[in-house]
Write a protein that holds these residues in place. Structure first.
Motif, PDB file in Angstrom:
ATOM      1  N   GLN A  29       0.596  -1.176   0.008  1.00 23.23           N
ATOM      2  CA  GLN A  29      -0.298   0.103   0.058  1.00 23.23           C
ATOM      3  C   GLN A  29       0.784   1.144   0.089  1.00 23.23           C
ATOM      4  OE1 GLN A  29      -2.279  -0.510   3.331  1.00 23.23           O
ATOM      5  NE2 GLN A  29      -3.847  -2.086   2.534  1.00 23.23           N
ATOM      6  N   PHE A  30       0.383   2.265  -0.966  1.00 24.86           N
ATOM      7  CA  PHE A  30       1.081   3.409  -1.244  1.00 24.86           C
ATOM      8  C   PHE A  30       0.119   4.686  -0.185  1.00 24.86           C
ATOM      9  CE2 PHE A  30       2.489   0.290  -4.346  1.00 24.86           C
ATOM     10  CZ  PHE A  30       3.518   0.760  -3.933  1.00 24.86           C
ATOM     11  N   PHE A  31       1.008   5.484   0.830  1.00 22.21           N
ATOM     12  CA  PHE A  31       0.008   6.541   1.345  1.00 22.21           C
ATOM     13  C   PHE A  31       1.156   7.869   0.974  1.00 22.21           C
ATOM     14  CE2 PHE A  31      -0.814   2.992   3.677  1.00 22.21           C
ATOM     15  CZ  PHE A  31      -2.154   2.642   4.162  1.00 22.21           C
ATOM     16  N   LYS A  32       0.273   9.283   0.498  1.00 28.00           N
ATOM     17  CA  LYS A  32       0.731  10.310   0.209  1.00 28.00           C
ATOM     18  C   LYS A  32       0.035  10.990   1.866  1.00 28.00           C
ATOM     19  CE  LYS A  32       3.364  10.329  -2.896  1.00 28.00           C
ATOM     20  NZ  LYS A  32       2.924  10.595  -4.175  1.00 28.00           N
ATOM     21  N   ALA A  33       1.392  11.550   2.964  1.00 28.25           N
ATOM     22  CA  ALA A  33       1.622  12.637   3.643  1.00 28.25           C
ATOM     23  C   ALA A  33       1.692  14.292   3.505  1.00 28.25           C
ATOM     24  CB  ALA A  33       1.886  11.445   4.795  1.00 28.25           C
ATOM     25  N   ASP A  34       0.958  14.959   4.161  1.00 32.40           N
ATOM     26  CA  ASP A  34       1.226  16.144   3.828  1.00 32.40           C
ATOM     27  C   ASP A  34       1.867  16.744   5.258  1.00 32.40           C
ATOM     28  OD1 ASP A  34       1.174  18.532   3.674  1.00 32.40           O
ATOM     29  OD2 ASP A  34      -1.074  18.955   2.910  1.00 32.40           O
ATOM     30  N   LEU A  35       3.123  17.050   5.644  1.00 28.65           N
ATOM     31  CA  LEU A  35       3.429  17.147   7.021  1.00 28.65           C
ATOM     32  C   LEU A  35       3.328  19.374   7.030  1.00 28.65           C
ATOM     33  CD1 LEU A  35       6.871  15.993   6.596  1.00 28.65           C
ATOM     34  CD2 LEU A  35       5.251  14.824   7.618  1.00 28.65           C
ATOM     35  N   ARG A  36       2.265  19.595   6.376  1.00 29.30           N
ATOM     36  CA  ARG A  36       1.743  21.326   6.183  1.00 29.30           C
ATOM     37  C   ARG A  36       0.522  20.756   7.016  1.00 29.30           C
ATOM     38  NH1 ARG A  36       2.145  23.727   0.702  1.00 29.30           N
ATOM     39  NH2 ARG A  36       0.751  22.094   0.531  1.00 29.30           N
ATOM     40  N   SER A  37       0.073  20.143   7.501  1.00 27.51           N
ATOM     41  CA  SER A  37      -1.109  20.221   7.848  1.00 27.51           C
ATOM     42  C   SER A  37      -1.837  18.929   9.580  1.00 27.51           C
ATOM     43  CB  SER A  37      -2.208  19.339   6.836  1.00 27.51           C
ATOM     44  OG  SER A  37      -4.497  19.328   7.420  1.00 27.51           O
ATOM     45  N   LYS A  38      -1.880  19.432   9.979  1.00 24.55           N
ATOM     46  CA  LYS A  38      -3.355  18.458  11.085  1.00 24.55           C
ATOM     47  C   LYS A  38      -3.198  17.977  11.154  1.00 24.55           C
ATOM     48  CE  LYS A  38      -6.862  21.830  12.787  1.00 24.55           C
ATOM     49  NZ  LYS A  38      -7.256  22.149  14.000  1.00 24.55           N
ATOM     50  N   GLU A  39      -3.918  17.236  10.501  1.00 30.14           N
ATOM     51  CA  GLU A  39      -4.697  16.665   9.863  1.00 30.14           C
ATOM     52  C   GLU A  39      -3.982  15.257   9.573  1.00 30.14           C
ATOM     53  OE1 GLU A  39      -8.677  16.297   9.759  1.00 30.14           O
ATOM     54  OE2 GLU A  39      -8.001  18.552  10.004  1.00 30.14           O
ATOM     55  N   LEU A  40      -2.299  15.890   9.797  1.00 26.30           N
ATOM     56  CA  LEU A  40      -1.720  13.850   9.648  1.00 26.30           C
ATOM     57  C   LEU A  40      -2.325  13.368  11.035  1.00 26.30           C
ATOM     58  CD1 LEU A  40       1.318  12.745   8.408  1.00 26.30           C
ATOM     59  CD2 LEU A  40       2.360  14.395  10.093  1.00 26.30           C
ATOM     60  N   PHE A  41      -2.133  13.799  12.317  1.00 23.51           N
ATOM     61  CA  PHE A  41      -2.273  13.290  13.059  1.00 23.51           C
ATOM     62  C   PHE A  41      -3.667  12.126  13.517  1.00 23.51           C
ATOM     63  CE2 PHE A  41      -0.610  17.116  13.964  1.00 23.51           C
ATOM     64  CZ  PHE A  41       0.810  16.419  15.218  1.00 23.51           C
ATOM     65  N   GLU A  42      -4.651  12.149  12.816  1.00 26.72           N
ATOM     66  CA  GLU A  42      -5.602  11.529  12.203  1.00 26.72           C
ATOM     67  C   GLU A  42      -5.833  10.866  11.047  1.00 26.72           C
ATOM     68  OE1 GLU A  42      -9.004  14.475  12.356  1.00 26.72           O
ATOM     69  OE2 GLU A  42      -8.744  14.450  13.939  1.00 26.72           O
ATOM     70  N   SER A  43      -4.694  10.318  10.500  1.00 25.34           N
ATOM     71  CA  SER A  43      -4.503   9.818   9.178  1.00 25.34           C
ATOM     72  C   SER A  43      -3.481   8.693   9.800  1.00 25.34           C
ATOM     73  CB  SER A  43      -3.381  10.294   8.457  1.00 25.34           C
ATOM     74  OG  SER A  43      -2.540   9.771   8.699  1.00 25.34           O
ATOM     75  N   ASP A  44      -3.961   7.098   8.881  1.00 26.67           N
ATOM     76  CA  ASP A  44      -3.904   6.105   8.750  1.00 26.67           C
ATOM     77  C   ASP A  44      -2.356   5.502   8.749  1.00 26.67           C
ATOM     78  OD1 ASP A  44      -5.845   5.123   9.275  1.00 26.67           O
ATOM     79  OD2 ASP A  44      -7.020   5.131   6.750  1.00 26.67           O
ATOM     80  N   TYR A  45      -1.378   6.356   8.333  1.00 29.59           N
ATOM     81  CA  TYR A  45       0.104   6.479   8.435  1.00 29.59           C
ATOM     82  C   TYR A  45       0.370   7.670   9.530  1.00 29.59           C
ATOM     83  CZ  TYR A  45      -1.532  10.261   5.060  1.00 29.59           C
ATOM     84  OH  TYR A  45      -1.638  11.173   4.098  1.00 29.59           O
ATOM     85  N   TYR A  46      -0.151   7.880  10.958  1.00 26.33           N
ATOM     86  CA  TYR A  46       0.911   8.365  11.825  1.00 26.33           C
ATOM     87  C   TYR A  46       1.403   7.581  12.135  1.00 26.33           C
ATOM     88  CZ  TYR A  46       1.616  10.905  15.412  1.00 26.33           C
ATOM     89  OH  TYR A  46       1.874  12.139  16.603  1.00 26.33           O
TER      90      TYR A  46
END
Length: 262
Positions: free
Chosen positions: A199-216
């Motif tokens: 599986q491939f995920f893309k994370a945006d470190l500029r957004s606080k939504e990172l903390f709620e993502s499946d790849y945090y």
């Protein structure tokens, strides 16, 4: 001759001037703004909270190496399940490789299914089987090879072993010395192998939504790749365009100084 009298005592000044000019050109080609490098930009200046909606426990997978130490009311009986240490009364944990079917094989109790469950589930499963042979058994189980790989535009890329079986994407980047100034903060790639799929995920470190993502929370054997941003690419491109000019200029100056043309 006037030029020679000025630069003869400091004949490397023209070379330094040429290098300075090339550096200015490089900087102008690779302008990086605060918006390109700041983390979590959508967090307000006032105090705010975000509810923690997920917890993480590592799941045992085929290929994992487990460290298992067994104790009970009878140290002599427990020693059958542990390795003898350097001292006569010392017992250390056994290590087991989880096979392709997700099982390990322990003395007396035989095969134990451990893959697909957390360390706590596997401990309880082993403990239930040990109760046939031991009085009040206790099982200490750890995943020995929990690791993540961090590559790309970080200060110290490499493979990192995680002793507590739990690490976040932010912590992994911290272990790798943080991102370089040229790193692309958006679309940080996380590669994960799970349930027979990659599986491939893309994370945006500029957004606080990172903390709620499946790849945090990273899983064992996850790969994190940080892509270079436009500044790094522009710098490299500008350098390769300017380098021949710099070398040619330095060669010309060296030749003039040697033959005394100036």
């Amino acid at each position: 001759m006037v030029f020679r009298r000025i630069f003869a005592p400091m004949k490397f000044r023209p070379a330094l001037l040429l290098l300075l000019l090339s550096s200015v050109l490089l900087l102008s080609e690779s302008c990086i703004t605060r918006k390109d490098i700041s983390y979590f930009q959508d967090i307000s200046d006032t105090i705010s909270t975000q509810r923690i909606t997920q917890e993480f426990e590592a799941v045992i997978q085929p290929g994992d190496i487990l460290s298992i130490h067994v104790t009970s009311l009878s140290a002599e009986a427990s020693s059958f399940f542990n390795v003898q240490g350097e001292k006569a009364d010392q017992q250390v944990a056994n290590t087991y490789l989880v096979d392709a079917s997700g099982t390990i094989e322990m003395p007396l109790i035989g095969e134990v299914q451990v893959a697909g469950g957390t360390s706590q589930v596997a401990k309880q499963h082993i403990k239930d089987k040990l109760e046939q042979y031991l009085v009040n058994p206790t099982v200490n189980l750890r995943i020995r090879n929990f690791k993540v790989t961090v590559l790309g535009e970080v200060q110290q890329p490499g493979v990192y072993t995680i002793p507590n079986e739990k690490i976040t994407l932010v912590e992994a980047l911290g272990l790798a010395g943080d991102l370089t100034i040229f790193a692309k903060r958006i679309d940080v790639l996380v590669v994960r192998e799970q349930n027979g799929e990659r599986q491939f995920f893309k994370a945006d470190l500029r957004s606080k939504e990172l903390f709620e993502s499946d790849y945090y929370y990273l899983h064992s054997n996850d790969i994190v790749y940080v892509e270079p941003g436009k500044g790094k690419i522009a710098s490299a491109d500008a350098w390769y365009r300017i380098l021949p000019i710099v070398l040619s200029g330095l060669s010309t100056i060296a030749l003039f100084l040697r033959v005394g043309t100036f």
